[in-house]
Motif scaffolding. Structure first.
Motif, short mmCIF file in Angstrom:
data_model
loop_
_atom_site.label_atom_id
_atom_site.label_comp_id
_atom_site.label_asym_id
_atom_site.label_seq_id
_atom_site.Cartn_x
_atom_site.Cartn_y
_atom_site.Cartn_z
N THR A 1 0.84 -1.20 0.00
CA THR A 1 0.00 0.00 0.00
C THR A 1 0.87 1.25 0.00
N VAL A 2 0.42 2.27 -0.72
CA VAL A 2 1.05 3.58 -0.65
C VAL A 2 -0.03 4.63 -0.40
N PHE A 3 0.20 5.47 0.60
CA PHE A 3 -0.66 6.62 0.88
C PHE A 3 0.16 7.88 0.61
N ALA A 4 -0.38 8.80 -0.16
CA ALA A 4 0.35 10.04 -0.41
C ALA A 4 -0.64 11.15 -0.73
N GLU A 5 -0.45 12.30 -0.12
CA GLU A 5 -1.35 13.43 -0.35
C GLU A 5 -0.59 14.73 -0.30
N SER B 1 -9.53 13.06 -5.11
CA SER B 1 -9.12 11.88 -4.34
C SER B 1 -9.22 10.69 -5.29
N ALA B 2 -8.29 9.75 -5.14
CA ALA B 2 -8.30 8.58 -6.03
C ALA B 2 -7.81 7.35 -5.28
N VAL B 3 -8.40 6.22 -5.63
CA VAL B 3 -7.95 4.91 -5.17
C VAL B 3 -7.43 4.16 -6.39
N LEU B 4 -6.24 3.60 -6.26
CA LEU B 4 -5.60 2.91 -7.39
C LEU B 4 -5.34 1.45 -7.01
N GLN B 5 -5.54 0.56 -7.99
CA GLN B 5 -5.29 -0.86 -7.83
C GLN B 5 -4.21 -1.28 -8.81
N PHE B 6 -3.36 -2.24 -8.39
CA PHE B 6 -2.24 -2.68 -9.23
C PHE B 6 -2.31 -4.18 -9.45
N ALA C 1 -3.21 1.96 -3.67
CA ALA C 1 -2.73 3.28 -3.27
C ALA C 1 -3.91 4.22 -3.13
N MET C 2 -3.75 5.21 -2.28
CA MET C 2 -4.75 6.25 -2.10
C MET C 2 -4.07 7.60 -2.11
N THR C 3 -4.71 8.57 -2.77
CA THR C 3 -4.12 9.90 -2.86
C THR C 3 -5.20 10.97 -2.79
N ASN C 4 -4.81 12.13 -2.31
CA ASN C 4 -5.65 13.32 -2.35
C ASN C 4 -4.76 14.50 -2.67
N THR C 5 -5.27 15.41 -3.50
CA THR C 5 -4.58 16.67 -3.72
C THR C 5 -5.64 17.76 -3.79
N GLN C 6 -5.36 18.92 -3.19
CA GLN C 6 -6.37 19.97 -3.13
C GLN C 6 -5.74 21.32 -2.91
#
Length: 346
Positions: free
Chosen positions: A164-168, A226-231, A237-242
């Motif tokens: 898992t990777v979390f990044a925002e 916000s996005a959830v990504l599958q590999f 992975a989960m990300t948010n940018t704002q």
């Protein structure tokens, strides 16, 4: 349990890098930060600056002691006294400016993102390959000493299998900032979101699935994503940018053996920690800083690559830049976000 120690950074002293003559294409805020950092920490020479406004070019040249100032991008690209062009125009002009430089036979370092979409990045890569010149995206974070250590931690398997990777990343901006201008490819995705997306795709590769959520801003740009990504291997992975306000801007890489958390802002000089299930921790520290303390590392790495006859850098190969933009393109496709100059829907 005996745990491994952290490796040392392999990043070489920036001041020892071979000297290139740099031309600055677009004398804006990031050009100022780049020039300050390079002049203070390396022997690189900022030899020329070019803008669509000769007045702006001359003002920049006077401020930073740059010997040549040009009133067009074309003049800078064709200038005989520079080896490499640093493109730092607004986002939607990156591709056109890079093409000018490459077609003039110049090496090129393009501010992130290298283009507003993956197609533009592929075109730059193709043109640079045909011309035999160097090209790279200035994803400066990946050139920092701490990211070299993180890369070794991952390669050595200290974290085990990454699951898992979390990044925002979020910031606050004044209402007059270009991030609110739809005509300049505004919104947080390219300015800020490219950092967490670059980290996610660097660690996990290309996603096989992605689901995005967006929020509009009253200015007409996107306000947050916000996005959830599958590999392919099941990792996520989960990300948010704002652009509403500052966030912790941390990043976490979770593995089956240990978890690595990068201090915020994760994209700038600073530390990180590796934590094991038994409570033991490994700490990496470097002085916290920002652009002044960090941008020169990419300049030195690029100079070394060019002097060695390389046309890319391992810290940010063009394929990696394309991979990140492919993920950003899919986010925009799902949210219906388009940028100026795109001649067809994504």
């Amino acid at each position: 349990m005996v745990h491994p120690s952290l490796p040392a950074s392999r990043v070489k002293e920036p001041r020892d890098a071979p000297v290139l003559r740099w031309g600055i294409m677009g004398p804006g805020w990031i050009a100022e930060r780049f020039t300050e950092s390079v002049q203070a920490h390396t022997g690189q020479v900022i030899a020329a600056v070019g803008s669509r406004s000769l007045e702006r070019s001359k003002a920049f040249a006077d401020t930073f002691g740059v010997p040549a100032a040009y009133g067009s991008y074309e003049e800078l690209a064709c200038a005989p006294d520079i080896d490499i062009v640093y493109v730092c125009t607004p986002h939607n002009f990156h591709h056109g400016a890079a093409v000018l430089a490459v077609d003039a036979g110049k090496h090129v370092l393009v501010e992130k993102p290298i283009g507003v979409n993956a197609g533009q990045a592929r075109d730059i890569a193709r043109r640079a390959g045909t011309a035999g010149v160097f090209a790279a995206e200035a994803m400066w974070s990946f050139f920092l000493p701490k990211f070299d250590v993180i890369r070794q931690v991952l390669d050595d398997g200290i974290l085990g299998t990454v699951t898992t990777v979390f990044a925002e990343y979020g910031e606050h901006f004044q209402a007059s900032h270009r991030i609110f201008d739809a005509k300049l490819a505004g919104g947080p995705l390219l300015d800020l979101g490219t950092y967490p997306l670059a980290l996610i795709t660097e660690v996990l590769g290309s996603p096989t699935g992605l689901h995005a959520f967006g929020q509009p801003h009253e200015s007409g740009v996107n306000a947050q994503v916000s996005a959830v990504l599958q590999f392919a291997d099941g990792s996520q992975a989960m990300t948010n940018t704002q652009l509403h306000n500052f966030t912790p801007a941390t990043a976490t890489i979770v593995g089956t053996k240990a978890t690595l958390t990068i201090d915020g802002p994760f994209n700038m000089p600073g530390g990180f920690e590796v934590r094991f299930p038994d409570g033991n921790r490994l700490r990496y520290d470097e002085p916290a800083g920002a652009h002044f303390e960090g941008l020169h590392y990419e300049a030195a790495a690029v100079a070394r690559a060019v002097a060695s006859g390389e046309t890319q850098v391992p810290q940010r190969p063009l394929a990696a830049s394309i991979r990140t933009l492919e993920a950003a393109d899919e986010i925009r496709r799902q949210l219906g976000i388009t940028f100026p100059g795109e001649d067809r829907p994504l």
